[in-house]
Design a protein around this motif. Sequence first.
Motif, PDB file in Angstrom:
ATOM      1  N   ASP A 107      36.810  40.965  53.882  1.00  0.00           N
ATOM      2  CA  ASP A 107      37.323  39.906  53.322  1.00  0.00           C
ATOM      3  C   ASP A 107      36.756  39.023  51.560  1.00  0.00           C
ATOM      4  OD1 ASP A 107      39.540  40.402  54.714  1.00  0.00           O
ATOM      5  OD2 ASP A 107      38.227  38.704  56.075  1.00  0.00           O
ATOM      6  N   ALA A 108      35.729  38.902  52.330  1.00  0.00           N
ATOM      7  CA  ALA A 108      34.637  38.169  51.385  1.00  0.00           C
ATOM      8  C   ALA A 108      34.498  39.311  50.011  1.00  0.00           C
ATOM      9  CB  ALA A 108      32.896  38.211  51.695  1.00  0.00           C
ATOM     10  N   PHE A 109      34.642  40.743  50.261  1.00  0.00           N
ATOM     11  CA  PHE A 109      34.718  41.839  49.155  1.00  0.00           C
ATOM     12  C   PHE A 109      35.572  41.511  48.383  1.00  0.00           C
ATOM     13  CE2 PHE A 109      35.995  45.155  47.019  1.00  0.00           C
ATOM     14  CZ  PHE A 109      35.115  45.847  46.077  1.00  0.00           C
ATOM     15  N   ASN A 110      36.824  40.992  48.931  1.00  0.00           N
ATOM     16  CA  ASN A 110      37.955  40.940  47.814  1.00  0.00           C
ATOM     17  C   ASN A 110      38.572  39.812  47.394  1.00  0.00           C
ATOM     18  OD1 ASN A 110      39.493  43.525  49.153  1.00  0.00           O
ATOM     19  ND2 ASN A 110      39.991  42.486  50.696  1.00  0.00           N
ATOM     20  N   ARG A 111      37.952  38.618  48.151  1.00  0.00           N
ATOM     21  CA  ARG A 111      37.878  37.637  47.293  1.00  0.00           C
ATOM     22  C   ARG A 111      36.886  37.244  46.261  1.00  0.00           C
ATOM     23  NH1 ARG A 111      37.053  35.602  53.054  1.00  0.00           N
ATOM     24  NH2 ARG A 111      34.682  34.901  52.766  1.00  0.00           N
ATOM     25  N   ALA A 112      35.691  37.658  46.002  1.00  0.00           N
ATOM     26  CA  ALA A 112      35.275  37.625  44.848  1.00  0.00           C
ATOM     27  C   ALA A 112      35.830  39.196  44.241  1.00  0.00           C
ATOM     28  CB  ALA A 112      33.771  38.709  45.584  1.00  0.00           C
ATOM     29  N   MET A 113      36.198  39.916  44.404  1.00  0.00           N
ATOM     30  CA  MET A 113      36.692  40.839  43.234  1.00  0.00           C
ATOM     31  C   MET A 113      37.883  40.715  42.436  1.00  0.00           C
ATOM     32  SD  MET A 113      34.976  44.007  42.780  1.00  0.00           S
ATOM     33  CE  MET A 113      33.627  44.122  43.436  1.00  0.00           C
ATOM     34  N   GLN A 114      38.428  39.715  43.519  1.00  0.00           N
ATOM     35  CA  GLN A 114      39.906  38.588  42.904  1.00  0.00           C
ATOM     36  C   GLN A 114      39.511  38.797  41.117  1.00  0.00           C
ATOM     37  OE1 GLN A 114      43.033  38.271  44.546  1.00  0.00           O
ATOM     38  NE2 GLN A 114      43.922  37.591  42.618  1.00  0.00           N
TER      39      GLN A 114
END
Length: 425
Positions: free
Chosen positions: A41-48
């Motif tokens: 979840d944290a990875f996806n938020r950052a990659m957004q």
Amino acid sequence: MSPLSASSTAQDHQLFSAPLPAHMETSPQVVVDLAGFVSMDAFNRAMQSLHPPGGKLPAQALINLEDTTHILVECLTALIAEVAQRQRAGLTTTFRLPLSRAVRGFMRTWGFARAFRNATGLALMTAVESDSLQRVHAYDEVNKGGSEGRYGYEKIYETLDGESRVPLDLHRFFGFQYWSQTSAEQEEEATRFDRLVVEECARWTDPVLERVLYRQLGKYGSYVSTVVHEALTNAFRHGGATSILDVSNSHYSQQRREDKNLTLVFWDNGVASYSTLRSRLDAGETIIATSFESSPELVFNIKPFAEGGLPTGATVTSRKVPTADSPDWHVVLSALFPGISADPAGAQHFSLASPGTDACLPGRGLSNLINSAVDVLGGTVAFRSGEYFMNISSASPETPLVYAVKITKSWSFFGNMITVRLPLN
């Protein structure tokens, strides 16, 4: 060709240097901070931030791992996918290395840099900021002798009978494995793909590893090889795939002081898996294989949400086959239906299931996978493909073949990734 030793072919590198599509504009450098405990979840938020609305891609991206204290193995795989996509589009990506010795040690032991190079065509250290190494050295000088959290399985396990101890350097089983499909296609051997899958499954039936899995997963631990077989066969068959990766790791719980679950990740850089089903439907061709009528009916309870025009809660059975008029989320879900396949005639079909059983027929691969991982081993399976993310879990432990499903839509992921998480102990 063996995993972790195969270098990318010239044809692979031609893909990595492909020009940026004319319709895509670029923007200045974007910094992506992956700090602390990096979950998916944290990875996806950052990659957004690398996938803003409108498709304006940053020409330069800096992936900052300096403050990462723990990163899940599925996040490292997704990071490879992200950079592979940027390399193919001719965009620039640079890195700041983790200061944490535990994170660096995990990435080194699990063979991240080699898998990264093979899948992206980019040597990791050539993409590291010039002063990042200096900060790493300075950190190590100041923090000599300090203890940090560990990654992965313990190296010694007691068997269930308690009579022996098994010394085992487990990263040779669980580290990144890589295959170049382009190289395999140049082989004259017609069963090359089948043999690669069989060889990988054989690693998971190693007698010593089987003892570890039996201790941690119980009497059904051998079903892990079924999961590996179905996931890898699926990856090798995806259209346009030239690179395939798999990797595994246990998630250690500091609170419980033991391994909490086993995670297995599979990735390929082919077209979105549901797009081949969609293409057949749009062309008026069937996606129903011969095993459909004799297959069990699966029930999918889709969790309520309202995002991107997706359903706000519905129950769909595997008997409800999508048509050309069906929404994409239904086509995505149908990839799990037994007897539904983009290759209904089984021209490229390969199965390790018992001959003469329905499970070995075309269209049963992913339904076999979720049955093994969810119904038998009590885990979850997550699929990331194109713009869709889908998570599958059991709706009720007492009711097999009934699943709780979450489907969401976001920025387009490069390739296809399956993440299987199995509870241990």
